[in-house]
Scaffold this motif. Structure first.
Motif, mmCIF file in Angstrom:
data_model
loop_
_atom_site.group_PDB
_atom_site.id
_atom_site.type_symbol
_atom_site.label_atom_id
_atom_site.label_comp_id
_atom_site.label_asym_id
_atom_site.label_seq_id
_atom_site.Cartn_x
_atom_site.Cartn_y
_atom_site.Cartn_z
ATOM 1 N N ARG A 1 9.999 0.405 -8.678
ATOM 2 C CA ARG A 1 10.325 -0.870 -9.336
ATOM 3 C C ARG A 1 10.714 -1.958 -8.350
ATOM 4 N N ASN A 2 11.240 -1.609 -7.189
ATOM 5 C CA ASN A 2 11.555 -2.606 -6.160
ATOM 6 C C ASN A 2 10.608 -2.520 -4.972
ATOM 7 N N GLY A 3 9.565 -1.706 -5.111
ATOM 8 C CA GLY A 3 8.555 -1.578 -4.074
ATOM 9 C C GLY A 3 7.200 -1.985 -4.621
ATOM 10 N N PHE A 4 6.238 -1.052 -4.528
ATOM 11 C CA PHE A 4 4.900 -1.370 -5.031
ATOM 12 C C PHE A 4 4.197 -0.075 -5.406
ATOM 13 N N LEU A 5 3.322 -0.169 -6.431
ATOM 14 C CA LEU A 5 2.595 0.987 -6.942
ATOM 15 C C LEU A 5 1.101 0.796 -6.709
ATOM 16 N N PHE A 6 0.477 1.799 -6.072
ATOM 17 C CA PHE A 6 -0.964 1.791 -5.809
ATOM 18 C C PHE A 6 -1.569 2.950 -6.598
ATOM 19 N N ASN A 7 -2.402 2.634 -7.578
ATOM 20 C CA ASN A 7 -2.879 3.639 -8.522
ATOM 21 C C ASN A 7 -4.388 3.807 -8.392
ATOM 22 N N PHE A 8 -4.834 5.024 -8.083
ATOM 23 C CA PHE A 8 -6.249 5.320 -7.865
ATOM 24 C C PHE A 8 -6.757 6.261 -8.950
ATOM 25 N N SER A 9 -7.889 5.904 -9.585
ATOM 26 C CA SER A 9 -8.430 6.772 -10.621
ATOM 27 C C SER A 9 -9.881 6.395 -10.916
ATOM 28 N N ALA A 10 -10.605 7.364 -11.497
ATOM 29 C CA ALA A 10 -11.954 7.099 -12.006
ATOM 30 C C ALA A 10 -11.927 6.869 -13.509
ATOM 31 N N THR A 11 -10.764 7.026 -14.136
ATOM 32 C CA THR A 11 -10.706 7.016 -15.603
ATOM 33 C C THR A 11 -9.487 6.264 -16.122
ATOM 34 N N MET B 1 -1.187 -2.412 -8.116
ATOM 35 C CA MET B 1 -2.620 -2.687 -8.059
ATOM 36 C C MET B 1 -3.345 -1.371 -8.285
ATOM 37 N N CYS B 2 -4.442 -1.445 -9.032
ATOM 38 C CA CYS B 2 -5.167 -0.240 -9.399
ATOM 39 C C CYS B 2 -6.575 -0.264 -8.802
ATOM 40 N N PHE B 3 -7.004 0.894 -8.337
ATOM 41 C CA PHE B 3 -8.292 1.037 -7.666
ATOM 42 C C PHE B 3 -9.174 1.941 -8.519
ATOM 43 N N TRP B 4 -10.162 1.339 -9.179
ATOM 44 C CA TRP B 4 -11.041 2.061 -10.082
ATOM 45 C C TRP B 4 -12.198 2.601 -9.255
ATOM 46 N N MET B 5 -12.071 3.856 -8.805
ATOM 47 C CA MET B 5 -13.051 4.438 -7.885
ATOM 48 C C MET B 5 -13.543 5.768 -8.431
ATOM 49 N N ALA B 6 -14.850 5.947 -8.396
ATOM 50 C CA ALA B 6 -15.455 7.157 -8.950
ATOM 51 C C ALA B 6 -15.048 8.385 -8.145
ATOM 52 N N THR B 7 -15.092 9.528 -8.799
ATOM 53 C CA THR B 7 -14.853 10.793 -8.110
ATOM 54 C C THR B 7 -15.879 10.951 -6.987
ATOM 55 N N GLY B 8 -15.406 11.309 -5.790
ATOM 56 C CA GLY B 8 -16.295 11.478 -4.651
ATOM 57 C C GLY B 8 -16.590 10.209 -3.883
ATOM 58 N N SER B 9 -15.920 9.104 -4.253
ATOM 59 C CA SER B 9 -16.200 7.825 -3.584
ATOM 60 C C SER B 9 -15.307 7.583 -2.372
ATOM 61 N N GLY B 10 -14.471 8.549 -2.024
ATOM 62 C CA GLY B 10 -13.659 8.417 -0.819
ATOM 63 C C GLY B 10 -12.338 7.717 -1.047
ATOM 64 N N LYS B 11 -11.695 8.008 -2.168
ATOM 65 C CA LYS B 11 -10.393 7.398 -2.451
ATOM 66 C C LYS B 11 -9.381 7.725 -1.358
ATOM 67 N N THR B 12 -9.451 8.959 -0.845
ATOM 68 C CA THR B 12 -8.440 9.398 0.133
ATOM 69 C C THR B 12 -8.489 8.560 1.402
ATOM 70 N N LEU B 13 -9.697 8.163 1.829
ATOM 71 C CA LEU B 13 -9.815 7.320 3.018
ATOM 72 C C LEU B 13 -9.132 5.977 2.790
ATOM 73 N N VAL B 14 -9.347 5.394 1.612
ATOM 74 C CA VAL B 14 -8.724 4.105 1.299
ATOM 75 C C VAL B 14 -7.204 4.256 1.242
ATOM 76 N N ILE B 15 -6.735 5.329 0.633
ATOM 77 C CA ILE B 15 -5.291 5.570 0.525
ATOM 78 C C ILE B 15 -4.647 5.657 1.901
ATOM 79 N N ILE B 16 -5.220 6.457 2.782
ATOM 80 C CA ILE B 16 -4.619 6.646 4.101
ATOM 81 C C ILE B 16 -4.705 5.368 4.928
ATOM 82 N N LYS B 17 -5.826 4.662 4.834
ATOM 83 C CA LYS B 17 -5.948 3.391 5.566
ATOM 84 C C LYS B 17 -4.875 2.410 5.101
ATOM 85 N N LEU B 18 -4.641 2.344 3.794
ATOM 86 C CA LEU B 18 -3.608 1.446 3.274
ATOM 87 C C LEU B 18 -2.213 1.874 3.723
ATOM 88 N N MET B 19 -1.983 3.167 3.777
ATOM 89 C CA MET B 19 -0.687 3.653 4.267
ATOM 90 C C MET B 19 -0.458 3.222 5.715
#
Length: 283
Positions: free
Chosen positions: A264-274, A125-143
């Motif tokens: 490939r047997n787990g899951f990929l979480f991809n965060f980017s603005a571009t 699943m990919c998270f299209w989030m702008a620079t400065g939008s707090g991607k790190t908070l979402v990443i850690i919460k998901l972890m």
């Protein structure tokens, strides 16, 4: 150009209707001084809905199940996309002229008529989030949520890996984890990926740690900083978080395949603005 697809079909799932183990998380709290904004909470909510779909609704995860269950889930997830109207042909065509990438992919995937079916890559699943939008908070919460879902027996107990392309982003990630640890009884233990063999041999102080590394230092050879991904493959049983990890040099295309292979047997979480790859935009 591919269209955003997953967000549209995930909207039909109501988080409040899911079982308690999936809808009982606090999506807002982060640290003593920070909370997730509504749009960040929505990102986490959408992630939970897809994880439920993947690990419970399509094929209910069972502790001790065979790795073949992962391929079954991916095929069923792909069928769910198609049943909901996905028409794009996203199969990965193999080019024997690109010998290194051809050999890399055929070592881990079974090709069909000179291409690798897209279902092999759909556990993401990919998270299209702008620079400065707090991607790190979402990443850690998901972890944090992934670790709880593992404890609850809802998803496989696989290792978590955070990858980003700059040292300052790793340091920012560490500072945010320190904030979380200061505010919570349950601590997150961070370990560099190069420590993986040692950590797996020992009992971790706080439970299962979270690993991190520079995404552009993952390759196919072992040096002082560069690591050979095959030494850390673990049958592809990783939950991988990428933070702008597609940015890099001419080796970047191969690394994108490596990230998929590792998860490939787990899951990929991809965060980017571009995002530009249609396989990312679809998801």
């Amino acid at each position: 150009m591919a269209n955003i697809f997953l967000q549209g079909i995930i909207d039909d799932i109501n988080l409040s209707n899911l079982p308690y183990n999936w809808n009982s998380f606090d999506l807002k709290s982060f640290s003593r001084n920070k909370s997730l904004w509504v749009f960040q909470q929505k990102a986490v909510e959408n992630a939970l809905k897809l994880l439920w779909k993947y690990y419970e609704d399509l094929r209910d995860f069972q502790i001790g199940e065979e790795l073949s269950a992962s391929d079954e889930r991916k095929k069923k997830l792909f069928k769910w996309y198609v049943d909901n109207g996905l028409e794009n042909n996203l199969d990965l065509r193999l080019d024997k002229r690109s010998r290194k990438i051809f050999n890399l992919l055929t070592d881990y995937y079974i090709s069909e008529e000179g291409k690798i079916p897209y279902w092999n890559y759909i556990n993401r699943m990919c998270f299209w989030m702008a620079t400065g939008s707090g991607k790190t908070l979402v990443i850690i919460k998901l972890m944090q949520i992934l670790k709880q879902l593992m404890i609850r027996g809802e998803i496989p107990e696989y290792d978590i890996l955070f990858l980003t392309h700059r040292d300052d982003l790793i340091e920012q990630f560490k500072r945010m984890v320190d904030e979380v640890n200061y505010a919570n009884v349950e601590k997150i233990e961070l370990r560099e990926l190069k420590e993986y063999p040692e950590v797996k041999r020992q009992m971790s102080l706080f439970g299962m740690p979270i690993f991190y590394y520079r995404s552009d230092n993952i390759g196919e050879e072992q040096k002082e900083k560069i690591i050979d991904f095959r030494n850390y493959d673990n049958d592809g049983k990783w939950y991988i978080f990428l933070d702008e990890a597609h940015k890099g040099d001419k080796e970047d295309s191969k690394r994108q395949h490596i990230y998929s292979i590792l998860s490939r047997n787990g899951f990929l979480f991809n965060f980017s603005a571009t995002f530009t790859d249609p396989r990312d935009i679809i998801t």
